[in-house]
Design a protein around this motif. Structure first.
Motif, PDB file in Angstrom:
ATOM      1  N   GLY A 116      -6.931  -6.321   1.940  1.00 33.61           N
ATOM      2  CA  GLY A 116      -6.812  -5.012   1.297  1.00 33.61           C
ATOM      3  C   GLY A 116      -7.573  -3.945   2.057  1.00 33.61           C
ATOM      4  N   ILE A 175      -3.489   0.536  -3.305  1.00 36.97           N
ATOM      5  CA  ILE A 175      -3.474  -0.739  -2.592  1.00 36.97           C
ATOM      6  C   ILE A 175      -3.372  -1.857  -3.623  1.00 36.97           C
ATOM      7  CG2 ILE A 175      -6.013  -0.786  -2.548  1.00 36.97           C
ATOM      8  CD1 ILE A 175      -3.916  -2.197   0.295  1.00 36.97           C
ATOM      9  N   THR A 210       0.853  -1.178   0.000  1.00 38.28           N
ATOM     10  CA  THR A 210       0.000   0.000   0.000  1.00 38.28           C
ATOM     11  C   THR A 210       0.895   1.237   0.000  1.00 38.28           C
ATOM     12  OG1 THR A 210      -1.797   1.188   1.109  1.00 38.28           O
ATOM     13  CG2 THR A 210      -0.307  -0.082   2.532  1.00 38.28           C
ATOM     14  N   ALA A 219      -5.655  -3.237   5.358  1.00 36.16           N
ATOM     15  CA  ALA A 219      -4.393  -2.543   5.078  1.00 36.16           C
ATOM     16  C   ALA A 219      -4.632  -1.092   4.700  1.00 36.16           C
ATOM     17  CB  ALA A 219      -3.628  -3.260   3.965  1.00 36.16           C
ATOM     18  N   MET A 220      -5.647  -0.835   3.862  1.00 32.64           N
ATOM     19  CA  MET A 220      -5.891   0.534   3.423  1.00 32.64           C
ATOM     20  C   MET A 220      -6.428   1.377   4.565  1.00 32.64           C
ATOM     21  SD  MET A 220      -5.470   2.126   0.481  1.00 32.64           S
ATOM     22  CE  MET A 220      -4.594   3.351   1.422  1.00 32.64           C
ATOM     23  N   SER A 278     -11.830  -2.401  -6.440  1.00 32.84           N
ATOM     24  CA  SER A 278     -11.212  -1.224  -5.819  1.00 32.84           C
ATOM     25  C   SER A 278     -12.186  -0.054  -5.747  1.00 32.84           C
ATOM     26  CB  SER A 278      -9.951  -0.811  -6.585  1.00 32.84           C
ATOM     27  OG  SER A 278      -8.900  -1.700  -6.310  1.00 32.84           O
TER      28      SER A 278
END
Length: 199
Positions: free
Chosen positions: A120, A107, A88, A123-124, A153
């Motif tokens: 994801g 990401i 990221t 993490a973002m 996304s």
């Protein structure tokens, strides 16, 4: 960016660590995949160019990156390379229409068997929370530029309360933005807890 070179961020299912030279070989293997390059709007680099890119991520003041580790895999034998699942990033720049500092977020979950597990998303959220809370960055807004076909996304960032501000057909790209407001910070605080250790 030197800001995060000694920063490890602990999530529930993932761990974020600084992008180091030892991660480059696996990262380079990921980026040899044409589909990944297309989804991330990346160019194919030689291994030497990939090492140079890693150094620029460490040295340049306008770039911030973390490697995403699967926390469960990492807990088995503390092997970061085996636990790598993606990365990221933030690119920092001035808003041309104001004096505001903007961070363009990215990401990537590169390992196919790590997709669809919420890595994801977590993490973002951790990256957004870390950047928003880091006073040295002086951010006013986040933005993302996403391929129009990358519905995963697009939905992810819409769920983070980003809104579409531009659509450029020639680049097949959608821009979404999120101003950093007290209400949004309050929402973000409810989504994720920032736990930082020294790396």
């Amino acid at each position: 960016m030197h800001l995060n070179e000694k920063t490890k961020i602990l999530g529930r299912r993932i761990i974020l660590v600084p992008y180091e030279a030892r991660h480059v070989l696996k990262y380079h293997e990921w980026m040899s995949n044409e589909e990944l390059r297309q989804l991330t709007a990346s160019e194919e680099l030689t291994l030497d160019e990939e090492y140079a890119m890693q150094r620029s991520w460490r040295e340049d003041d306008d770039k911030l990156t973390f490697i995403i580790l699967d926390a469960e895999l990492y807990s088995r034998d503390q092997d970061e390379i085996a636990a790598m699942v993606g990365d990221t990033n933030l690119f920092l720049h001035q808003d041309p229409d104001s004096d505001h500092q903007v961070a363009e977020a990215e990401i990537m979950i590169a390992e196919p068997n790590a997709r669809g597990k919420g890595f994801g998303r977590e993490a973002m959220l951790l990256m957004l929370k870390y950047a928003q809370s880091e006073s040295k960055l002086k951010l006013d807004k986040f933005e993302v530029k996403i391929d129009m076909d990358n519905t995963t996304s697009l939905h992810l960032f819409e769920s983070f309360k980003f809104v579409e501000t531009a659509r450029v057909e020639v680049f097949h790209e959608v821009t979404l933005e999120r101003s950093i407001t007290p209400d949004w910070i309050s929402w973000l605080d409810k989504q994720v807890e920032l736990r930082i250790e020294s790396y």
